[in-house]
Design an enzyme around this catalytic site. Structure first.
Site, PDB file in Angstrom:
ATOM      1  N   LYS A 110       0.821  -1.220   0.000  1.00 30.79           N
ATOM      2  CA  LYS A 110       0.000   0.000   0.000  1.00 30.79           C
ATOM      3  C   LYS A 110       0.854   1.269   0.000  1.00 30.79           C
ATOM      4  CE  LYS A 110      -3.919  -2.256   2.173  1.00 30.79           C
ATOM      5  NZ  LYS A 110      -3.379  -3.606   2.501  1.00 30.79           N
TER       6      LYS A 110
HETATM    7  C1  LIG Z   1      -4.031  -4.727   1.935  1.00 33.33           C
HETATM    8  C2  LIG Z   1      -3.209  -5.950   1.767  1.00 33.33           C
HETATM    9  C3  LIG Z   1      -3.636  -7.015   0.944  1.00 33.33           C
HETATM   10  C4  LIG Z   1      -4.970  -7.027   0.229  1.00 33.33           C
HETATM   11  O1  LIG Z   1      -5.060  -6.067  -0.773  1.00 33.33           O
HETATM   12  P1  LIG Z   1      -6.489  -5.605  -1.340  1.00 33.33           P
HETATM   13  O2  LIG Z   1      -6.202  -4.493  -2.263  1.00 33.33           O
HETATM   14  O3  LIG Z   1      -7.266  -5.164  -0.120  1.00 33.33           O
HETATM   15  O4  LIG Z   1      -7.117  -6.776  -1.975  1.00 33.33           O
HETATM   16  C5  LIG Z   1      -2.781  -8.105   0.784  1.00 33.33           C
HETATM   17  N1  LIG Z   1      -1.595  -8.160   1.421  1.00 33.33           N
HETATM   18  C6  LIG Z   1      -1.162  -7.171   2.230  1.00 33.33           C
HETATM   19  C7  LIG Z   1       0.150  -7.314   2.924  1.00 33.33           C
HETATM   20  C8  LIG Z   1      -1.942  -6.024   2.434  1.00 33.33           C
HETATM   21  O5  LIG Z   1      -1.505  -5.047   3.247  1.00 33.33           O
END
Ligand SMILES: *Cc1c(COP(=O)(O)O)cnc(C)c1O
Length: 493
Positions: A110
């Protein structure tokens, strides 16, 4: 290019307005009215660029009221926060690749979008002649909170308050958040689990009187989760970059189609992959990997989305989710933009906790997506097996993806090359990773970080070093009903 609401196509806004609004007034999500077309020659042009250049190229085709120059500046500022290449591609075996998206300031995927989004939001305010102060409220199960804090701290005209569940984040995640410096930052624990924190924050957003009182002080509320296109669009570039790296290194031929395996929670990252495919990137199939909270696997198998089910806390907490918001955008597209249908499905979900789609819509999903899940046992055994095979350490989220892909490759008639999307550093989830590798349970997550480094010979990422020794700046633990008072105190500080 304009953005339209999934629940009413007549609701049409510019990209900067969509970023500022976050969610459409009718409750729908903004989606591109049409998709840009990237040609093979565009991919070749991008091959010579660094990641920031590729990111700016992709964003400029989706965010058309921002200039390429502006976007490049934001992308470069974001990239500067990363430790080296933000999106390196690692080859592990013939036809098996991992794209590592965890080299940002908080070690989860993210980071890239949340590093760019503050610039997009500030610029969107200027473009929309909005001079209010923006207060970003975040409920987090761990990764979003810290990534948003790092992205938004010390940005002019923006305050950020993050609420995490006291019982629902790892020790490393809690320490990352509560030690954040910055003059515009507030962090508090909520007495309860993630749902409690999320509900409490949603209540603040839904309280019109509260919003009015904030407006009198010149403050507007906003959010930083993946319903905002300002977070979604930057993620599209990951897929372009991974593809281009395969092409430039001669691993694939011009136009060759590949699969991506994406560990999925809110369906944001995998939707970005789908948007890349819609824009001309040669993608064969998307493999949607879930953990024990396997509502998406069930949906893509049966056509019924049923959220009335048990919620499990797993070793991959960022995927512990029962309402995958961005699925709405995917279904909108596959139904040919049927806003009436999407409205009725989402009303059913809200009222009855479930909805079903037609066979033809399910078939359309099946033409793009394969879905599977890995339970806890499989996730941990995958971490161990993968380490034994490649001396490569998977975090639990990525291990879910690998576990699902292993099963997929045994059964599916699909010989496309595949890229597994790696979403977090194993050090963020050191206790579980260490247990998977050694069988030893360490409840002290800081000790687990050190032990994991010793065991694997990997370096602890700088931002996670000595976390337990850093001064804790935020110690508030709030009851749900006290959030509004805390927000008030924060904005009038
Ligand atoms: C947020 C997250 C996900 C999932 O991603 P989405 O966009 O919500 O499907 C997977 N792995 C990690 C480490 C995350 O922080």
């Amino acid at each position: 290019m304009k953005y339209i609401s999934t629940r009413n196509k007549l609701n049409k806004v510019s990209p900067s307005k969509a970023i500022l609004d976050g969610i459409a007034a009718d409750g729908g999500l903004y989606v591109p009215e049409s998709f840009p077309v990237f040609l093979q020659s565009d991919l070749l042009d991008m091959a010579d660029m660094d990641y920031a250049g590729r990111l700016a190229c992709v964003m400029s085709r989706f965010l058309t009221d921002f200039s390429h120059e502006e976007l490049l500046e934001y992308a470069e500022s974001a990239e500067a926060k990363f430790d080296g290449d933000p999106c390196p591609l690692v080859k592990l075996d013939e036809g098996v690749y991992i794209v590592e998206l965890f080299h940002g300031p908080t070690y989860a995927f993210k980071d890239m979008a949340l590093s760019v989004m503050p610039y997009l939001l500030s610029a969107a305010k200027t473009k929309q002649k909005n001079s209010a102060k923006t207060l970003i409220l975040v409920a987090t199960s761990g990764d979003t909170g810290k990534a948003a804090l790092e992205g938004f701290k010390d940005i002019d005209g923006i305050d950020i308050a993050v609420f995490y569940p006291q019982d629902g984040v790892s020790g490393v995640q809690k320490a990352q958040m509560t030690t954040t410096e910055g003059a515009n930052v507030y962090v508090a624990g909520i007495d309860g689990n993630f749902d409690d924190a999320q509900t409490a924050v949603k209540d603040v957003f839904a309280d019109a009187g509260f919003a009015e009182r904030l407006a009198l002080k010149g403050i507007e509320l906003s959010s930083a989760n993946s319903i905002n296109i300002g977070r979604l669009i930057p993620q599209v570039a990951y897929y372009f970059s991974a593809y281009i790296d395969l092409l430039s290194s001669g691993e694939i031929a011009d136009g060759e189609k590949i699969d991506f395996v994406v560990p999925t929670g809110n369906f944001g990252n995998i939707l970005a992959a789908y948007y890349a495919k819609k824009s001309g990137l040669p993608i064969n199939r998307l493999i949607c990997a879930s953990n024990k909270n396997n509502i998406l696997t069930d949906f893509f198998t049966t056509g019924e989305y049923n959220a009335s089910r048990s919620f499990y806390k797993t070793a991959s907490p960022s995927m512990d989710i029962l309402i995958s918001s961005n699925l709405e955008r995917f279904l909108f597209d596959l139904s040919g933009g049927d806003d009436k249908l999407i409205s009725s499905l989402m009303t059913a979900l809200k009222q009855d906790g479930r909805y079903s789609v037609s066979n033809s819509l399910l078939k359309a999903c099946d033409s793009v997506i394969s879905a599977g899940f890995a339970d806890e046992k499989r996730t941990l055994s995958t971490i161990e097996a993968f380490y034994n095979a490649y001396e490569y350490v998977l975090d639990p989220h990525t291990a879910v993806a690998v576990g699902v892909f292993d099963e997929y490759s045994e059964t599916a008639a699909d010989d496309a090359k595949a890229v597994v999307v790696s979403t977090a550093s194993p050090f963020k989830f050191a206790s579980d990773v260490y247990r998977a590798l050694t069988g030893t349970r360490l409840d002290d997550s800081f000790l687990a970080v050190t032990k994991l480094a010793e065991y694997t010979g990997l370096d602890v990422p700088d931002g996670l070093k000595n976390l337990e020794k850093r001064p804790r700046i935020f110690g508030d633990i709030l009851q749900k009903q006290d959030i509004k008072d805390a927000v008030k105190r924060f904005v009038t500080r």
